[in-house]
Structure formats: structure tokens, C-alpha cells
Enzyme design. Structure first.
Site, PDB file in Angstrom:
ATOM      1  N   GLU A  78       0.852  -1.206   0.000  1.00  0.00           N
ATOM      2  CA  GLU A  78       0.000   0.000   0.000  1.00  0.00           C
ATOM      3  C   GLU A  78       0.882   1.248   0.000  1.00  0.00           C
ATOM      4  O   GLU A  78       1.672   1.464   0.932  1.00  0.00           O
ATOM      5  CB  GLU A  78      -0.938  -0.023   1.217  1.00  0.00           C
ATOM      6  CG  GLU A  78      -1.993   1.044   1.118  1.00  0.00           C
ATOM      7  CD  GLU A  78      -3.077   0.941   2.186  1.00  0.00           C
ATOM      8  OE1 GLU A  78      -3.320  -0.154   2.715  1.00  0.00           O
ATOM      9  OE2 GLU A  78      -3.688   1.987   2.468  1.00  0.00           O
ATOM     10  N   ASP A 274       3.650 -14.137  11.861  1.00  0.00           N
ATOM     11  CA  ASP A 274       2.340 -14.563  11.368  1.00  0.00           C
ATOM     12  C   ASP A 274       1.343 -13.421  11.589  1.00  0.00           C
ATOM     13  O   ASP A 274       0.794 -13.262  12.676  1.00  0.00           O
ATOM     14  CB  ASP A 274       1.930 -15.818  12.151  1.00  0.00           C
ATOM     15  CG  ASP A 274       0.603 -16.393  11.701  1.00  0.00           C
ATOM     16  OD1 ASP A 274      -0.180 -15.670  11.053  1.00  0.00           O
ATOM     17  OD2 ASP A 274       0.343 -17.567  12.006  1.00  0.00           O
TER      18      ASP A 274
HETATM   19  P1  NDP Z   1       8.403 -23.302  15.997  1.00  0.00           P
HETATM   20  O1  NDP Z   1       7.536 -24.468  15.796  1.00  0.00           O
HETATM   21  O2  NDP Z   1       9.430 -23.038  14.938  1.00  0.00           O
HETATM   22  O3  NDP Z   1       9.089 -23.422  17.437  1.00  0.00           O
HETATM   23  C1  NDP Z   1      10.006 -22.502  17.928  1.00  0.00           C
HETATM   24  C2  NDP Z   1      11.415 -22.978  17.619  1.00  0.00           C
HETATM   25  O4  NDP Z   1      12.336 -21.987  18.040  1.00  0.00           O
HETATM   26  C3  NDP Z   1      11.734 -24.259  18.341  1.00  0.00           C
HETATM   27  O5  NDP Z   1      12.364 -25.132  17.444  1.00  0.00           O
HETATM   28  C4  NDP Z   1      12.712 -23.818  19.413  1.00  0.00           C
HETATM   29  O6  NDP Z   1      13.710 -24.782  19.664  1.00  0.00           O
HETATM   30  C5  NDP Z   1      13.385 -22.635  18.765  1.00  0.00           C
HETATM   31  N1  NDP Z   1      13.978 -21.698  19.711  1.00  0.00           N
HETATM   32  C6  NDP Z   1      15.281 -21.327  19.696  1.00  0.00           C
HETATM   33  N2  NDP Z   1      15.547 -20.446  20.652  1.00  0.00           N
HETATM   34  C7  NDP Z   1      14.389 -20.252  21.327  1.00  0.00           C
HETATM   35  C8  NDP Z   1      14.032 -19.442  22.441  1.00  0.00           C
HETATM   36  N3  NDP Z   1      14.909 -18.652  23.034  1.00  0.00           N
HETATM   37  N4  NDP Z   1      12.754 -19.466  22.863  1.00  0.00           N
HETATM   38  C9  NDP Z   1      11.834 -20.243  22.257  1.00  0.00           C
HETATM   39  N5  NDP Z   1      12.126 -21.053  21.201  1.00  0.00           N
HETATM   40  C10 NDP Z   1      13.386 -21.064  20.738  1.00  0.00           C
HETATM   41  O7  NDP Z   1       7.555 -21.957  16.099  1.00  0.00           O
HETATM   42  P2  NDP Z   1       6.399 -21.546  17.061  1.00  0.00           P
HETATM   43  O8  NDP Z   1       6.049 -22.615  18.037  1.00  0.00           O
HETATM   44  O9  NDP Z   1       6.772 -20.210  17.578  1.00  0.00           O
HETATM   45  O10 NDP Z   1       5.183 -21.409  16.053  1.00  0.00           O
HETATM   46  C11 NDP Z   1       5.115 -20.328  15.169  1.00  0.00           C
HETATM   47  C12 NDP Z   1       4.605 -20.801  13.840  1.00  0.00           C
HETATM   48  O11 NDP Z   1       3.377 -21.519  14.010  1.00  0.00           O
HETATM   49  C13 NDP Z   1       4.279 -19.673  12.911  1.00  0.00           C
HETATM   50  O12 NDP Z   1       4.892 -19.940  11.677  1.00  0.00           O
HETATM   51  C14 NDP Z   1       2.767 -19.745  12.766  1.00  0.00           C
HETATM   52  O13 NDP Z   1       2.350 -19.305  11.501  1.00  0.00           O
HETATM   53  C15 NDP Z   1       2.466 -21.190  12.991  1.00  0.00           C
HETATM   54  N6  NDP Z   1       1.136 -21.564  13.466  1.00  0.00           N
HETATM   55  C16 NDP Z   1       0.200 -20.655  13.892  1.00  0.00           C
HETATM   56  C17 NDP Z   1      -1.022 -21.060  14.363  1.00  0.00           C
HETATM   57  C18 NDP Z   1      -1.972 -20.043  14.870  1.00  0.00           C
HETATM   58  O14 NDP Z   1      -1.621 -18.876  14.972  1.00  0.00           O
HETATM   59  N7  NDP Z   1      -3.217 -20.395  15.219  1.00  0.00           N
HETATM   60  C19 NDP Z   1      -1.375 -22.478  14.409  1.00  0.00           C
HETATM   61  C20 NDP Z   1      -0.302 -23.358  13.993  1.00  0.00           C
HETATM   62  C21 NDP Z   1       0.889 -22.900  13.533  1.00  0.00           C
HETATM   63  P3  NDP Z   1      13.400 -26.063  20.573  1.00  0.00           P
HETATM   64  O15 NDP Z   1      12.656 -27.002  19.699  1.00  0.00           O
HETATM   65  O16 NDP Z   1      14.750 -26.536  20.943  1.00  0.00           O
HETATM   66  O17 NDP Z   1      12.598 -25.610  21.746  1.00  0.00           O
END
Ligand code: NDP
Length: 417
Positions: A78, A274
Site C-alpha cells: 500500500e 504470522d
Molecule cells: P516453531 O515451531 O518453529 O518453534 C520454535 C522454535 O524456536 C523451536 O524449534 C525452538 O527450539 C526454537 N527456539 C530457539 N531459541 C528459542 C528461544 N529462546 N525461545 C523459544 N524457542 C526457541 O515456532 P512456534 O512454536 O513459535 O510457532 C510459530 C509458527 O506456528 C508460525 O509460523 C505460525 O504461523 C504457525 N502456526 C500458527 C497457528 C496459529 O496462529 N493459530 C497455528 C499453527 C501454527 P526447541 O525445539 O529446541 O525448543
């Protein structure tokens, strides 16, 4: 004859684009666009990948948030969004900048039970097992606890008609947390099923992130709001009136809020977040008392204009596709942020800056004056003007009786003769 889409997801990129080209009868030039914007790594992010879809990225300037000067990268199609954000931020900068507050940052998810004959009793049973259920949640994503986060508390809500929501609150640290929370919820749902002898209907994160609120405020001496023949005090009064209208009329509130989200979404996209999650949560919060209202409020005592915007803005600086998106990483660097709360503060301040600029224009010169130059530029480019032709075409277009595609094309043809 229609192309063969069977096992489309298993096809190679070349096969897939060939099927699409056949189905849509694409020319070679059109097919070449798939290649032009293709990014190898993005194959892994979504199913049935064809190509990337570029959007313009720019920088909003003049932001001061909690005494820190900030550059704010924005991704938006936009034309007027970045100019308006910079304009609103400039006024607030002269007034000392935005002040933000953020109390806590927890994501909430729900496990829903159905067909309960005594939901209150089931809720009491769940509450009794709270400590065990929190342990189950943490065990489903142990790395979160190691980082200092993890499951914090459980709340139950009797929804009526035999439904009960069991809400799990989790400190998701630097991530937005949707996937992490969903894994935890599914594990907890199994235990809840055993404890309550029910079969949970579903378990999923809620985007109504009421435990992730962030607020931006600003106090602007009215003198800074003067616009053309309008005194600053009059502009302040009119902005406050516009704010009142957005509180009482959903038609106005919707557009008022769209303007706020113009800024918030643009920063969310620029940082790989997101934006649909933010949109749904923000609009739900705007209707928290039962009526959909303006997200921000503006009031004046004749001396200063006070603005305030509070929203649930659960974003992450890790997770999702952020780590593999080089531009999202770069934009974190431009913002100078390392944590999710820092990003939330920027988002809410950007929304308030955007809102101030829009309201000030609306109650004085009207929104079109500022927008028109940028809109005409888009029109001229769409009509085929080259960058070198733009200055003359824009000058002529501004004087033209009609500012539409046909007129613009005629002006371009005339210029080239
Ligand atoms: P992820 O599934 O990628 O999980 C977070 C990742 O970040 C994990 O692998 C975690 O590692 C890593 N990580 C590294 N450092 C940190 C830290 N300091 N704190 C926390 N995590 C860390 O992402 P989210 O769980 O955040 O989910 C976000 C995604 O989900 C977005 O893309 C969204 O679009 C999607 N989504 C949204 C929905 C909704 O809004 N209703 C529904 C379903 C999906 P480790 O594994 O070692 O913990």
C-alpha cells in the site's frame, strides 16, 4: 483437456510448473516468472511451491520508542503506509516519543471438552490436577523449560451447552509459540481425557492472546498538531472526536482499526511473523466488551493530545520461518532488537503512529491529498510509464479531469509522440 494434478505435491518443481502452465495456457514469458522469483530454500517451507511473491520493503523513520531512536522496516504493497507511519512518528518524536508497557508474555491454548452433564464438577476435577497437568505440558516440550519458560497455569471456563474450555498458559520465551503450545496441548489433552473420563473435542492454541498485551502511549502538546489553516488545538479536538466515533460506531471502528493494522502487519511481515495471528487477536480484543470498537483512544484537555493503544501482539524473534528468512534476520538487525517483547513494543508504537497520521489527515485535509500522489504513481506505472517518464506524467495526471487508466495511457502515448 485439463492438466493432471494427481500427486501434485510429489512432482518436481519443473513438472509442477509445467502442469500449471498447461492448465492456464501460460505463455513462455508468463512461465518465466516462476523461475524469476524462485528461491531454492522455499521449497521446504510450503507445499506445492511454485515461486516467491515479492512485496516492496521500505523503512519508516522518526520513531523514538522508550527513549530509543528506531528505524522500522516495513513490507507493504500500500503506497501511503510508510509515509504515514514516518509522519505520525515525527510528531510523536517532537513530543518525546512513545512510551510502551508490557506486563507479561504468555501464550494461551485451549482443550475443549464436550457433552458434559456437570461441567462445573469436571472443571473442579481438572483444577485439582493442575500441578500434574503442568508437568505433562512441560514434558511435551522440555527445551522450553530449560530456557526459563514453560507451562505456567491452567484456567477453566464453563462455556455453556455442555462445553468446558481448559486454558493452558505458557511462557514461550523468544518464539510466537503456536507449534510448541499445540504439542503441549495435545499431550495435556490425553491426560485430561484420562482424569475426566472424557474424549476431548479438540486442543489448539488461541490467538486471543490476552496474556500477551502490550501498550503504547504518547502525549503530544497540541501546538505540534497544527495543519495548514487548522490550529493544533482544533486538530486535537477533531482527532479526539474521531476517536469517539470509532468507539461508538463499528463501521468507523473497522476502518480506524484497518489503518492501525496497516502498520502492525507491515512490520510483522518484515520480521517473518504470522500477521493473520495478530489480525485475529487484535480484532477480537477490539470487541472485548461485546461491541467492536476502535483499538486506540485519543483524548485532549486543550493543552495536549493523549493517545493510547493496547493490543495482544504475540510475536517471535525465532521459530516459524524466521531463522531461514534472511530479510527477517536483517530487519531484526535494522530494528536493533533481540527479544520478542522488544518487537512487540515496536509493533504497538507503529500502530499508534499510523493511526495518528491517518486521523490527523482525515480531520484536516482529508486522506486523499496525501495518498493521491502515491496512488497516481502506482497508476502511472500500471499504465506502462517508465521511471524516466514519471515526473511529466504525474504532473499532467494531476491536472487531468479524470485520473484513470485510460487517461493515463493517453497521456503516455501523447508524451511518446
Ligand atoms: P516453531 O515451531 O518453529 O518453534 C520454535 C522454535 O524456536 C523451536 O524449534 C525452538 O527450539 C526454537 N527456539 C530457539 N531459541 C528459542 C528461544 N529462546 N525461545 C523459544 N524457542 C526457541 O515456532 P512456534 O512454536 O513459535 O510457532 C510459530 C509458527 O506456528 C508460525 O509460523 C505460525 O504461523 C504457525 N502456526 C500458527 C497457528 C496459529 O496462529 N493459530 C497455528 C499453527 C501454527 P526447541 O525445539 O529446541 O525448543
Amino acid at each position: 483437456m485439463s492438466a493432471d494434478f494427481r500427486h501434485f505435491y510429489q512432482k518436481t518443481w519443473a513438472e509442477r510448473t509445467a502442469v500449471v502452465a498447461e492448465q492456464a495456457h501460460l505463455t513462455a514469458a508468463e512461465q518465466a516468472l516462476f523461475k524469476k522469483y524462485y528461491v531454492t530454500e522455499h521449497h521446504e517451507i510450503i507445499e506445492n511451491y511454485l515461486t516467491d511473491y515479492p512485496l516492496p520493503m521500505g523503512l519508516a523513520v522518526n520513531f523514538v520508542i522508550d527513549d530509543q531512536p528506531k528505524m522500522v522496516p516495513m513490507v507493504t504493497e500500500e503506497p501511503s503506509v510508510i509515509a504515514a507511519a514516518s509522519n505520525g512518528a515525527k510528531i510523536v518524536k517532537r513530543a518525546g516519543g512513545f512510551i510502551t508497557t508490557l506486563d507479561r508474555r504468555e501464550m494461551v491454548g485451549q482443550i475443549v471438552l464436550e457433552k458434559l452433564t456437570d461441567p462445573e464438577q469436571t472443571a473442579a476435577t481438572v483444577e485439582q490436577h493442575q500441578a500434574t497437568l503442568l508437568k505433562v505440558a512441560d514434558a511435551a516440550h522440555p527445551s522450553l523449560k530449560k530456557r526459563g519458560g514453560g507451562a505456567r497455569r491452567i484456567r477453566t471456563r464453563v462455556l455453556g451447552q455442555g462445553y468446558l474450555s481448559i486454558d493452558l498458559f505458557v511462557d514461550v520465551q523468544a518464539a510466537m509459540g503456536a507449534n510448541m503450545l499445540n504439542s503441549m496441548l495435545e499431550a495435556v489433552a490425553k491426560s485430561v481425557g484420562v482424569i475426566t473420563k472424557t474424549n476431548p473435542l479438540m486442543s489448539i492454541l488461541s490467538n486471543y492472546a490476552t496474556a500477551s498485551l502490550v501498550k503504547a502511549e504518547c502525549t503530544i502538546p497540541v501546538g505540534l498538531l497544527q495543519a495548514g489553516r487548522y490550529s493544533g488545538a482544533l486538530v486535537a479536538q477533531k482527532i479526539a472526536a474521531a476517536s469517539t466515533v470509532a468507539q461508538i460506531d463499528p463501521y468507523r471502528a473497522t476502518t480506524h482499526n484497518k489503518g492501525i493494522m496497516n502498520g502492525i502487519d507491515a512490520v510483522a511481515i518484515a520480521t517473518g511473523n504470522d500477521w493473520r495471528a495478530l489480525e485475529s487477536g487484535a480484532h477480537a480484543y477490539a470487541a472485548k466488551d461485546g461491541q467492536y470498537r476502535g483499538m486506540s483512544t485519543w483524548t485532549t484537555d486543550g493543552q495536549v493530545l493523549r493517545g493510547s493503544l493496547e493490543l495482544p501482539l504475540p510475536v517471535g524473534v525465532v521459530g516459524g520461518s524466521i531463522k531461514i528468512n534472511e530479510l527477517a534476520q536483517l530487519n531484526q538487525r535494522l530494528l536493533g532488537i533481540q527479544t520478542a517483547p522488544e518487537l512487540e513494543r515496536v509493533l504497538v508504537a507503529t500502530g499508534l503512529a499510523q493511526n495518528l497520521a491517518a486521523l490527523r489527515a482525515l480531520v484536516t485535509t482529508g486522506i486523499q491529498q496525501g495518498h493521491m500522489h502515491l496512488q497516481l504513481k502506482s497508476l502511472a506505472l500500471a499504465a506502462g510509464a517508465t521511471p524516466a517518464e514519471l515526473p511529466v506524467i504525474l504532473q499532467r495526471l494531476e491536472l487531468a479531469p479524470q485520473q484513470d487508466l485510460a487517461t493515463t495511457q493517453q497521456l503516455i502515448t501523447a508524451l511518446r509522440q
